[in-house]
Motif scaffolding. Structure first.
Motif, PDB file in Angstrom:
ATOM      1  N   ALA A 166       4.054   7.594  -1.676  1.00  0.00           N
ATOM      2  CA  ALA A 166       5.561   7.843  -1.201  1.00  0.00           C
ATOM      3  C   ALA A 166       5.913   7.552   0.291  1.00  0.00           C
ATOM      4  O   ALA A 166       6.438   6.631   0.439  1.00  0.00           O
ATOM      5  CB  ALA A 166       6.053   9.168  -1.444  1.00  0.00           C
ATOM      6  N   ALA A 167       4.466   7.724   1.147  1.00  0.00           N
ATOM      7  CA  ALA A 167       4.713   7.243   2.544  1.00  0.00           C
ATOM      8  C   ALA A 167       4.724   5.745   2.663  1.00  0.00           C
ATOM      9  O   ALA A 167       5.323   5.284   3.456  1.00  0.00           O
ATOM     10  CB  ALA A 167       3.331   7.878   3.146  1.00  0.00           C
ATOM     11  N   GLU A 168       3.906   5.137   1.623  1.00  0.00           N
ATOM     12  CA  GLU A 168       4.066   3.721   1.780  1.00  0.00           C
ATOM     13  C   GLU A 168       5.242   3.167   1.744  1.00  0.00           C
ATOM     14  O   GLU A 168       5.619   2.211   2.289  1.00  0.00           O
ATOM     15  CB  GLU A 168       2.914   3.287   0.685  1.00  0.00           C
ATOM     16  N   GLU A 169       5.945   3.606   0.491  1.00  0.00           N
ATOM     17  CA  GLU A 169       7.393   3.107   0.140  1.00  0.00           C
ATOM     18  C   GLU A 169       8.378   3.288   1.329  1.00  0.00           C
ATOM     19  O   GLU A 169       9.045   2.500   1.762  1.00  0.00           O
ATOM     20  CB  GLU A 169       7.827   4.014  -1.017  1.00  0.00           C
ATOM     21  N   VAL A 170       8.324   4.614   1.695  1.00  0.00           N
ATOM     22  CA  VAL A 170       9.042   5.043   3.216  1.00  0.00           C
ATOM     23  C   VAL A 170       8.796   4.112   4.187  1.00  0.00           C
ATOM     24  O   VAL A 170       9.817   3.625   4.970  1.00  0.00           O
ATOM     25  CB  VAL A 170       9.039   6.492   3.388  1.00  0.00           C
ATOM     26  N   HIS A 171       7.696   3.945   4.610  1.00  0.00           N
ATOM     27  CA  HIS A 171       7.161   2.981   5.479  1.00  0.00           C
ATOM     28  C   HIS A 171       7.765   1.436   5.327  1.00  0.00           C
ATOM     29  O   HIS A 171       8.205   1.289   6.561  1.00  0.00           O
ATOM     30  CB  HIS A 171       5.447   2.834   5.521  1.00  0.00           C
ATOM     31  N   GLU A 172       7.804   1.012   4.260  1.00  0.00           N
ATOM     32  CA  GLU A 172       8.101  -0.318   4.124  1.00  0.00           C
ATOM     33  C   GLU A 172       9.869  -0.264   4.232  1.00  0.00           C
ATOM     34  O   GLU A 172      10.200  -1.168   4.813  1.00  0.00           O
ATOM     35  CB  GLU A 172       7.742  -0.731   2.564  1.00  0.00           C
ATOM     36  N   VAL A 173      10.595   0.628   3.479  1.00  0.00           N
ATOM     37  CA  VAL A 173      11.935   0.661   3.446  1.00  0.00           C
ATOM     38  C   VAL A 173      12.317   0.789   5.114  1.00  0.00           C
ATOM     39  O   VAL A 173      13.220   0.205   5.477  1.00  0.00           O
ATOM     40  CB  VAL A 173      12.371   1.666   2.645  1.00  0.00           C
ATOM     41  N   ALA A 174      11.686   1.840   5.723  1.00  0.00           N
ATOM     42  CA  ALA A 174      12.157   1.957   7.307  1.00  0.00           C
ATOM     43  C   ALA A 174      11.852   0.916   8.203  1.00  0.00           C
ATOM     44  O   ALA A 174      12.705   0.736   8.963  1.00  0.00           O
ATOM     45  CB  ALA A 174      11.339   3.326   7.641  1.00  0.00           C
ATOM     46  N   ALA A 175      10.738   0.076   7.763  1.00  0.00           N
ATOM     47  CA  ALA A 175      10.480  -1.049   8.627  1.00  0.00           C
ATOM     48  C   ALA A 175      11.451  -2.031   8.304  1.00  0.00           C
ATOM     49  O   ALA A 175      12.045  -2.750   9.237  1.00  0.00           O
ATOM     50  CB  ALA A 175       8.982  -1.615   8.143  1.00  0.00           C
TER      51      ALA A 175
END
Ligand code: HEM
Ligand code: HEM
Length: 211
Positions: A166-175
């Motif tokens: 989930a952290a990875e997904e959020v990282h990508e979307v937020a980037a």
């Protein structure tokens, strides 16, 4: 009669101090590097990520203790004032502000908040490993298996793994969101400079207003 005295040249008032300028351009360059130019998750990416974290923290502390124009109290978050400012901008009737205008202020907070999400999720993915720890386990980095850097990864449960995912997904979307916000920010800087007939970019580069 005595000839009129030549006006003395005085330095324009200092607007953006060195900390604001260093953190601004450092954060901007780091985001461009990490979002577009380097490989997400590489050692260099983590170094840039930790640099941007330090710059963000420095700017947030400066917002509490820095000079008047740099303080949060000079540009409080006020969505209604931001909307009013955008209306004024649309009608070409903007007035100068001693710090960021209310719309620029909202954008600054949105950029900082999104950047905080990106850095926190980056830390979660890497188990808080410093760039030095990442460098010492290059094999894990190369294989993309970040769990090797997390202490006690033996006991990693499915729940931990899905949290990391989930952290990875959020990282990508937020980037990606950061890039969208930065583009809107650039449009805002351009429109505000045109409406005020003032070079805001030069002021952020040199620290001084051009008039
Ligand atoms: C300026 C801040 C940052 C930006 C813009 C950024 C952006 C990105 C992007 C675009 C990706 C590729 C996502 C994908 O395609 O899957 C990525 C991956 C990654 N980032 Fe960041 N990042 C930043 C900060 C950080 C920080 C502070 C860390 C760690 C301390 C970090 C660790 C990682 C890791 C481990 C991956 C690999 C994820 C994977 O593929 O498993 N990032 N980042
Ligand atoms: C990813 C890229 C960027 C990010 C995240 C970013 C972020 C920010 C932030 C947070 C502020 C508030 C500054 C503070 O009080 O410390 C700001 C102000 C400013 N930025 Fe950026 N920026 C970016 C790129 C740029 C670029 C490329 C330019 C110029 C070409 C630019 C020009 C400005 C100017 C002129 C201001 C001051 C606006 C004013 O007078 O109120 N920024 N930016």
């Amino acid at each position: 009669m005595a000839p009129p005295r030549t006006p003395t040249l005085v330095a324009s008032p200092s607007l953006w101090d060195p900390v604001v300028r260093l953190t601004h351009w450092g954060i901007a360059a780091s985001i461009v590097l990490n979002a577009l130019l380097d490989e997400g998750g590489s050692l260099f990416h983590v170094w840039v990520g930790w640099t941007v974290m330090a710059l963000l923290l420095m700017r947030l502390v400066w917002g509490a203790i820095g000079p008047a124009e740099a303080r949060f109290s000079a540009f409080p978050p006020n969505p209604l004032a931001a909307l009013r400012h955008l209306r004024e901008l649309a009608t070409g009737k903007v007035r100068p502000h001693p710090s960021h205008n209310p719309a620029g202020a909202m954008m600054a907070y949105a950029l900082w908040a999104t950047l905080a999400v990106v850095t926190v999720t980056g830390l979660i993915m890497t188990g808080g490993a410093t760039p030095m720890q990442v460098a010492s386990d290059k094999a894990a980095v190369a294989s993309g298996d970040w769990s090797a850097l997390i202490k006690d990864s033996e006991g990693e449960s499915d729940e931990d793994r899905s949290f990391g995912k989930a952290a990875e997904e959020v990282h990508e979307v937020a980037a990606n969101l950061l890039l969208v916000l930065a583009a809107l920010h650039l449009a805002g800087v351009f429109l505000e400079s045109r409406a005020l007939r003032r070079n805001l970019v030069a002021a952020m580069l040199t620290g001084h207003r051009d008039k």
